[in-house]
Motif scaffolding. Structure first.
Motif, PDB file in Angstrom:
ATOM      1  N   UNK A  78       0.833  -1.215   0.000  1.00  0.00           N
ATOM      2  CA  UNK A  78       0.000   0.000   0.000  1.00  0.00           C
ATOM      3  C   UNK A  78       0.858   1.251   0.000  1.00  0.00           C
ATOM      4  N   UNK A  79       0.324   2.322  -0.560  1.00  0.00           N
ATOM      5  CA  UNK A  79       0.959   3.609  -0.361  1.00  0.00           C
ATOM      6  C   UNK A  79       0.818   3.994   1.102  1.00  0.00           C
ATOM      7  N   UNK A  80       1.824   4.683   1.621  1.00  0.00           N
ATOM      8  CA  UNK A  80       1.814   5.031   3.044  1.00  0.00           C
ATOM      9  C   UNK A  80       1.541   6.524   3.235  1.00  0.00           C
ATOM     10  N   UNK A  81       0.983   6.861   4.388  1.00  0.00           N
ATOM     11  CA  UNK A  81       0.804   8.262   4.757  1.00  0.00           C
ATOM     12  C   UNK A  81       2.148   8.976   4.594  1.00  0.00           C
ATOM     13  N   UNK A  82       2.121  10.105   3.930  1.00  0.00           N
ATOM     14  CA  UNK A  82       3.353  10.842   3.664  1.00  0.00           C
ATOM     15  C   UNK A  82       3.872  10.631   2.259  1.00  0.00           C
ATOM     16  N   UNK A  83       3.296   9.655   1.518  1.00  0.00           N
ATOM     17  CA  UNK A  83       3.632   9.474   0.111  1.00  0.00           C
ATOM     18  C   UNK A  83       4.547   8.331  -0.227  1.00  0.00           C
ATOM     19  N   UNK A 372      -3.929   3.406  -0.571  1.00  0.00           N
ATOM     20  CA  UNK A 372      -3.073   4.503  -1.011  1.00  0.00           C
ATOM     21  C   UNK A 372      -2.504   5.339   0.131  1.00  0.00           C
ATOM     22  N   UNK A 373      -3.153   5.345   1.272  1.00  0.00           N
ATOM     23  CA  UNK A 373      -2.669   6.132   2.420  1.00  0.00           C
ATOM     24  C   UNK A 373      -2.741   5.298   3.693  1.00  0.00           C
ATOM     25  N   UNK A 374      -2.143   4.125   3.663  1.00  0.00           N
ATOM     26  CA  UNK A 374      -2.115   3.266   4.843  1.00  0.00           C
ATOM     27  C   UNK A 374      -1.237   3.877   5.921  1.00  0.00           C
ATOM     28  N   UNK A 375      -1.501   3.531   7.164  1.00  0.00           N
ATOM     29  CA  UNK A 375      -0.651   4.013   8.246  1.00  0.00           C
ATOM     30  C   UNK A 375       0.699   3.324   8.176  1.00  0.00           C
ATOM     31  N   UNK A 376       1.653   3.840   8.929  1.00  0.00           N
ATOM     32  CA  UNK A 376       2.992   3.244   8.947  1.00  0.00           C
ATOM     33  C   UNK A 376       2.998   1.852   9.555  1.00  0.00           C
ATOM     34  N   UNK A 377       1.974   1.517  10.330  1.00  0.00           N
ATOM     35  CA  UNK A 377       1.964   0.235  11.040  1.00  0.00           C
ATOM     36  C   UNK A 377       0.953  -0.739  10.459  1.00  0.00           C
TER      37      UNK A 377
END
Length: 511
Positions: A78-83, A372-377
């Protein structure tokens, strides 16, 4: 043993360089040099092992194994928060089956396979230019089996592909061969060359470690026949019958299960492992390339594993709740994943996220909240390959062919021919090692076996063809609707490949 193997391979640069620079020798001396080379075990071994080093790129994130795995239910990026991991959506397109002929990872997988095939063809041509002896014939047969493995990857992932088998061919003009023709070519190649190779396992002969022997060729034949109906469009049981026969040979070849599942992925798995039939030898210094932990672990785990100077890890690859849920708590294979709160090297101080979501405690969870904007965890992380602290590359080798696969292939062949009870005798040892009870025959079916294969071979490169063979590749999954048709079972022929060779035919659905 691993380092010795790799150093011998590195000698290729010296030996081939010495041989190829003898163009100005007069004929008598040249004849003597060639005769000596064709009878020199060390020379021939260096030639062959030097070609095997091409395998080290096969586990890159844009090569065949992981690119195929990323289209399945087992590996989501997934894409992560922050890009991070956005990259124009290339990773998410693989999960969604919306890839096109211009997809960079698919093009990379194609190029990696054909570049390796080209290297093998050059080496075979070099060997064919020597006086022919039993030793040169053996080396050529071994390389043809290695080439067959790469064509197996191509035919199962791309279908109709060009067959390049000689340096005399013009790669820019060779037309596409049908998948059935490639299948038949591979069957003939493997039946001809496999029996020539050593029947000793690496435990019996350490020189066989990291090389294809007779049993590696038989393993490939079993895989081809197992997938015969998918590759050729046939629908009878002849492929399963042939696969079952080759499995029988493999079951009596001297290989066996390791007592501990994770031993197959340990840094010391080059010594005494009797399960791994064919591996890619890796070493954090001499044979770099296995970096799955870098693609999967969180950035802030760098300090724990002394990776600070490597620029990683990168917090990308993971598994979601649906796939992770296939592992029961009693299944020892579940230890191959990281879930829950992650701690610093002291084992007590919780790590935190990097800050894009307020520096929360780093608590890996199976749920992936957004493609597209999954959390880091979000997502559990893969850790079954033993880590090498302080280095970006790992010492663990990557097993391409394992004996447990032989057991589960045999089980599948029996199940598909109506012998569920017989199939359970082959799932039993795999399940027993994992610490779980064997299947109840009343509830045992094809989906049971597919899930078992997912647990046993997660991220090892088999999941795509397994899902296709069991009829579930196009199923609905998280963030993705069911495929409208079946064209994405095959990757598109890359745009760049067709530009270089207009005689290639694009797969249906990608025009």
């Amino acid at each position: 043993m691993k380092k010795r193997h790799l150093l011998i391979a590195a000698a290729l640069l010296v030996v081939v360089g010495t041989f190829s620079c003898k163009k100005q020798l007069n004929s008598p001396k040249d004849a003597v040099t060639k005769a000596a080379a064709s009878n020199s075990a060390r020379y021939l071994q260096s030639i062959v092992l030097g070609t095997y080093t091409q395998l080290q790129g096969l586990t890159a994130n844009n090569a065949m194994l992981l690119t195929a795995e990323e289209t399945t239910d087992a590996l989501i990026v997934p894409g992560r928060i922050g890009g991070d991991w956005a990259d124009g959506g290339v990773w998410q397109q693989l999960w969604l089956h919306t890839y096109t002929a211009s997809h960079g990872n698919i093009s990379g997988a194609w190029d990696n396979a054909y570049n390796t095939i080209g290297s093998i063809n050059i080496t075979i041509s070099l060997l064919q230019g020597l006086p022919q002896t039993d030793a040169t014939a053996y080396s050529i047969s071994e390389l043809k089996v290695l080439r067959a493995y790469f064509y197996y990857l191509l035919v199962t992932n791309f279908g109709n592909v060009p067959l390049l088998t000689s340096t005399e061919q013009d790669a820019s003009k060779v037309a596409t061969s049908s998948a059935s023709d490639v299948f038949n070519f591979l069957i003939t190649e493997l039946k001809t060359n496999g029996p020539v190779l050593s029947s000793k396992t690496p435990s019996q002969d350490p020189a066989q470690y990291g090389r294809l022997n007779k049993w590696g060729a038989y393993f490939l034949l079993a895989k081809l026949y197992l997938n015969q109906n998918v590759i050729t469009g046939s629908s009878d049981n002849s492929g399963y019958q042939a696969c079952s026969s080759y499995c029988d040979s493999l079951l009596n070849s001297g290989y066996s299960l390791q007592a501990n599942f994770l031993d197959n992925f340990a840094s010391s798995n080059n010594s005494g492992n009797n399960e791994n039939i064919f591996v890619i030898p890796y070493d954090h210094i001499y044979a770099q390339g296995l970096q799955i932990q870098m693609m999967s672990f969180h950035y802030n785990q760098a300090a724990k594993y002394n990776w600070g100077s490597t620029g990683g890890p990168w917090n990308g690859f993971c598994a979601n709740a649906d796939f992770y849920g296939k592992f029961s708590n009693s299944d020892s294979r579940k230890a191959g994943w990281q879930e829950g709160i992650q701690y610093a090297a002291d084992g007590t101080t919780p790590l935190t996220t990097r800050g894009s979501d307020s520096s929360l405690v780093l608590n890996f969870r199976p749920q992936v909240s957004n493609l597209y904007t999954a959390t880091e965890y979000d997502g559990v992380r893969q850790q079954k390959w033993q880590l090498t602290p302080g280095y970006q590359s790992q010492d663990a080798d990557f097993a391409l062919f394992r004996y447990s696969d032989v057991l589960l292939m045999k089980a599948e062949c029996l199940l598909r021919q109506g012998d569920a009870a017989g199939a359970l005798t082959y799932t039993a040892p795999v399940r027993q090692r994992a610490g779980v009870a064997n299947f109840n025959i009343a509830a045992f079916n094809a989906d049971s076996l597919l899930s078992e294969r997912g647990r046993e071979f997660a991220w090892e490169g088999w999941r795509k063809e397994d899902l296709i063979r069991f009829g579930h590749f196009g199923d609905k999954k998280q963030f993705k609707a069911a495929d409208a048709d079946g064209h994405t079972k095959l990757f598109p022929i890359p745009t760049e490949a067709i530009q270089k060779n207009p005689n290639l035919t694009q797969n249906p659905g990608y025009n």
